[in-house]
Design an enzyme around this catalytic site. Structure first.
Site, short mmCIF file in Angstrom:
data_model
loop_
_atom_site.label_atom_id
_atom_site.label_comp_id
_atom_site.label_asym_id
_atom_site.label_seq_id
_atom_site.Cartn_x
_atom_site.Cartn_y
_atom_site.Cartn_z
N GLY A 11 111.27 43.04 61.60
CA GLY A 11 109.99 43.10 60.92
C GLY A 11 109.60 44.53 60.57
CG ASP A 103 113.15 42.49 71.06
OD1 ASP A 103 113.06 42.26 69.84
OD2 ASP A 103 112.83 41.65 71.92
CG ASP A 127 105.36 42.39 67.76
OD1 ASP A 127 104.37 42.10 67.06
OD2 ASP A 127 106.50 41.95 67.53
CG ASP A 129 107.72 43.67 71.58
OD1 ASP A 129 108.06 44.69 70.94
OD2 ASP A 129 108.09 42.53 71.27
NE ARG A 171 108.83 39.70 68.84
CZ ARG A 171 110.08 39.97 69.23
NH1 ARG A 171 111.08 39.23 68.79
NH2 ARG A 171 110.33 40.97 70.04
#
Length: 319
Positions: A11, A103, A127, A129, A171
């Site tokens: 993304g 990731d 995100d 993350d 997400r």
């Protein structure tokens, strides 16, 4: 090392262009040729690769998205696809690769390193993350986009005396919801990292209603579930007029904030430094405002953690 490549994958996020610019110009500063890989790992397999000059990245630091475009590649997940990608890199004489993404993109960089090709990961995702860094490129911009939207929605919520459920991206991570909910004074913030009972949300809404509160904002991370379904359940339980707004892809676009531009510039430059030092299979990040690097496999083996103290604070302030 005389030639390196750079690609964006997964993304898009605001600030990716600033990171590309930093990689290109930092490399050229050290007399290294830079090649842009277009359309992520898909383009890498197909050999969609072009040499980049200083002017190639002019006037992009303020632009959202990615000038290299991005795509997801199922073929690259296979050993055969990874071999094709490395063959293309060797064909162009590229000796190291900077991968900007989340990731999934990092796992691609990990695979390249396992095959003996040096790759460095730069965290680019709204995100936030990725373990091993306090912030990822694009998170701050997305956060400000969400805050701006909630501010506008609150005007309508006040005028019509309604409860608004606002679903945000992230997400399986709740950072966007947590930070925006705290910044906008949301009555409840629902994130996947913390269990919640709908009855607690209902009780909080009813307490506010009983003391004369005219409107409420509930922020829901997409990893929790459907904002529409939660909104329906809340209206049935409270009998308060409830509306749902799913902010969607507006969160991924827009002009990157100063924070994201500076962060991207610092991380992109560090990635080039690591390649010049002969390092591979590393990711760059920022911790306590210092640029750091970690083993990419070690980082991917960890689970992203939410700031629990911040979550507790949000509950304390929304009594």
């Amino acid at each position: 090392m005389k030639k390196i490549g750079v690609l964006t994958s997964g993304g898009d996020s605001p600030g990716m262009n600033a990171a590309i610019r930093a990689v290109v110009r930092k490399a050229i500063y050290h007399d290294i040729e830079v090649y842009g890989v277009y359309h992520g790992y898909t383009g890498l397999i197909k050999g969609d690769i072009k040499k980049l000059e200083i002017g190639s990245v002019g006037d992009i630091i303020h632009r959202g998205g990615t000038m290299l475009y991005t795509a997801r590649s199922d073929e690259f997940r296979t050993a055969e696809g990874q071999k094709k990608a490395i063959d293309q890199l060797n064909k162009f004489g590229i000796e190291g690769l900077v991968v900007i993404g989340g990731d999934g993109s990092f796992r691609g960089a990990e695979k390249l390193t396992e095959h003996g090709f040096p790759a460095i990961g730069v965290p680019g995702t709204i995100d936030n993350d990725i373990p091993g860094t306090d912030f990822t490129i694009g998170f701050d911009t997305a956060l400000n986009t969400v805050i701006n939207a909630i501010d506008k929605i609150r005007d309508t919520a006040t005028s019509h005396e309604r409860t608004y459920v606002i679903e945000v991206m992230g997400r399986n991570a709740g950072d966007i919801a947590l930070w925006s909910g705290l910044a906008d004074g949301a009555e409840s913030i629902l994130i996947p990292e913390e269990k919640f009972q709908l009855e607690d949300v209902v009780s909080r809404l009813m307490r506010g209603h009983e003391r004369g509160k005219k409107h409420s904002i509930i922020v829901v991370a997409e990893g929790v579930g459907s904002g529409a379904e939660i909104g329906k359940q809340l209206q049935e339980a409270t009998n308060l007029e409830t509306r749902v707004s799913v902010l969607g892809y507006i969160q991924r676009g827009g002009t990157p904030t100063a924070f994201d531009r500076v962060l991207a510039s610092r991380l992109g430059a560090k990635a080039v430094d690591l390649l010049l030092e002969g390092k591979a299979g590393r990711m760059v990040g920022i911790e306590q405002n210092q640029i750091v690097d970690h083993d990419i496999s070690e980082a991917l083996s960890k689970t992203h953690q939410i700031d629990k103290k911040m979550y507790e604070l949000s509950q304390q302030l929304s009594i």
